[in-house]
Design a protein around this motif. Sequence first.
Motif, short mmCIF file in Angstrom:
data_model
loop_
_atom_site.label_atom_id
_atom_site.label_comp_id
_atom_site.label_asym_id
_atom_site.label_seq_id
_atom_site.Cartn_x
_atom_site.Cartn_y
_atom_site.Cartn_z
N ALA A 146 115.96 -73.56 -38.85
CA ALA A 146 115.24 -74.66 -39.51
C ALA A 146 113.99 -75.09 -38.76
O ALA A 146 112.93 -75.33 -39.36
CB ALA A 146 116.18 -75.85 -39.68
N ASP A 147 114.08 -75.17 -37.41
CA ASP A 147 112.93 -75.64 -36.64
C ASP A 147 111.94 -74.53 -36.32
O ASP A 147 110.87 -74.81 -35.78
CB ASP A 147 113.40 -76.31 -35.34
N HIS A 148 112.27 -73.28 -36.68
CA HIS A 148 111.33 -72.18 -36.49
C HIS A 148 110.46 -71.98 -37.72
O HIS A 148 109.23 -71.97 -37.63
CB HIS A 148 112.09 -70.88 -36.20
N GLY A 149 111.10 -71.81 -38.86
CA GLY A 149 110.35 -71.52 -40.07
C GLY A 149 109.80 -72.74 -40.77
O GLY A 149 108.85 -72.64 -41.56
N LEU A 150 110.38 -73.91 -40.50
CA LEU A 150 109.96 -75.17 -41.15
C LEU A 150 109.96 -75.02 -42.67
O LEU A 150 109.10 -75.57 -43.36
CB LEU A 150 108.59 -75.64 -40.65
N ARG A 151 110.94 -74.30 -43.19
CA ARG A 151 111.01 -74.08 -44.63
C ARG A 151 111.58 -75.28 -45.37
O ARG A 151 111.28 -75.50 -46.54
CB ARG A 151 111.87 -72.84 -44.91
N ASP A 152 112.42 -76.04 -44.68
CA ASP A 152 112.96 -77.26 -45.28
C ASP A 152 111.88 -78.34 -45.27
O ASP A 152 111.30 -78.63 -44.21
CB ASP A 152 114.17 -77.73 -44.47
N PRO A 153 111.57 -78.94 -46.41
CA PRO A 153 110.48 -79.94 -46.46
C PRO A 153 110.69 -81.10 -45.50
O PRO A 153 109.72 -81.61 -44.92
CB PRO A 153 110.50 -80.41 -47.92
N GLY A 154 111.95 -81.52 -45.31
CA GLY A 154 112.21 -82.62 -44.40
C GLY A 154 111.94 -82.27 -42.96
O GLY A 154 111.39 -83.07 -42.20
N VAL A 155 112.33 -81.06 -42.56
CA VAL A 155 112.08 -80.61 -41.19
C VAL A 155 110.58 -80.44 -40.96
O VAL A 155 110.04 -80.87 -39.93
CB VAL A 155 112.83 -79.29 -40.92
N LYS A 156 109.90 -79.85 -41.92
CA LYS A 156 108.45 -79.68 -41.77
C LYS A 156 107.75 -81.03 -41.69
O LYS A 156 106.85 -81.23 -40.87
CB LYS A 156 107.89 -78.87 -42.94
N ALA A 157 108.19 -81.98 -42.50
CA ALA A 157 107.57 -83.31 -42.47
C ALA A 157 107.80 -83.99 -41.13
O ALA A 157 106.90 -84.69 -40.61
CB ALA A 157 108.12 -84.16 -43.60
#
Length: 219
Positions: free
Chosen positions: A23-34
């Motif tokens: 999750a913290d590598h690809g930042l594909r989840d909108p919440g993680v990226k935000a």
Amino acid sequence: MSETAASIASFWDAFAPSFDEEADHGLRDPGVKAAWAQRLRSWMPASPADVLDLGCGTGSLSLVLAEQGHRPVGVDLAPLMVEQARRKLTAAGFDAVMLVGDASNPPAEAGSSFDVILSRHLLWTLPDPEGALRRWIGLLRPGGRLVLVEGRWASAEPDEGQSYAVGSESMPWMGGVGAERLLAALRPLVESARVEPLPDPALWGRTVQDERYAVVAFA
């Protein structure tokens, strides 16, 4: 390239196809990226800033920086990681420079003067992290800042990391580096430095029990 560097590059190249699944590598989840976008915005000067993203991996943080109006340059030792970073930035419409090279001693084509140098979970991979810090600070413009996202997630046993890379047993920060140890290394080199704990599960896509933090240091 040294035998150690070649084995490190090979290790990360093997992870390149699946790297962004974290999750913290690809930042594909909108919440993680935000969550990362918010943190990066708080650490960066006003855009556009020239940012050297060291150990850029697949370019996820560089992409967020570009989206915020900055001018990232990425450097990573692993060619397959850099290939993904180039594709990611190009697909999003950004003409950012992503280079294969030793992040601890960035290649001349990356440039020699930056507003910000950024690295995330890189220092533990380096045979001489304190030497790298000195070189990085030498690339900062007056008043520039060093942003180090780091952590301490394992105990470094004498034989730990043998499967990581040739010579990894001599890497002083294997398993990560605690905030106090990193601050002690930085204080003689910078005007000021502060620590920001990063326990928020939104950043990692999960709850973390180990030490996660950022250091923002000003030259």
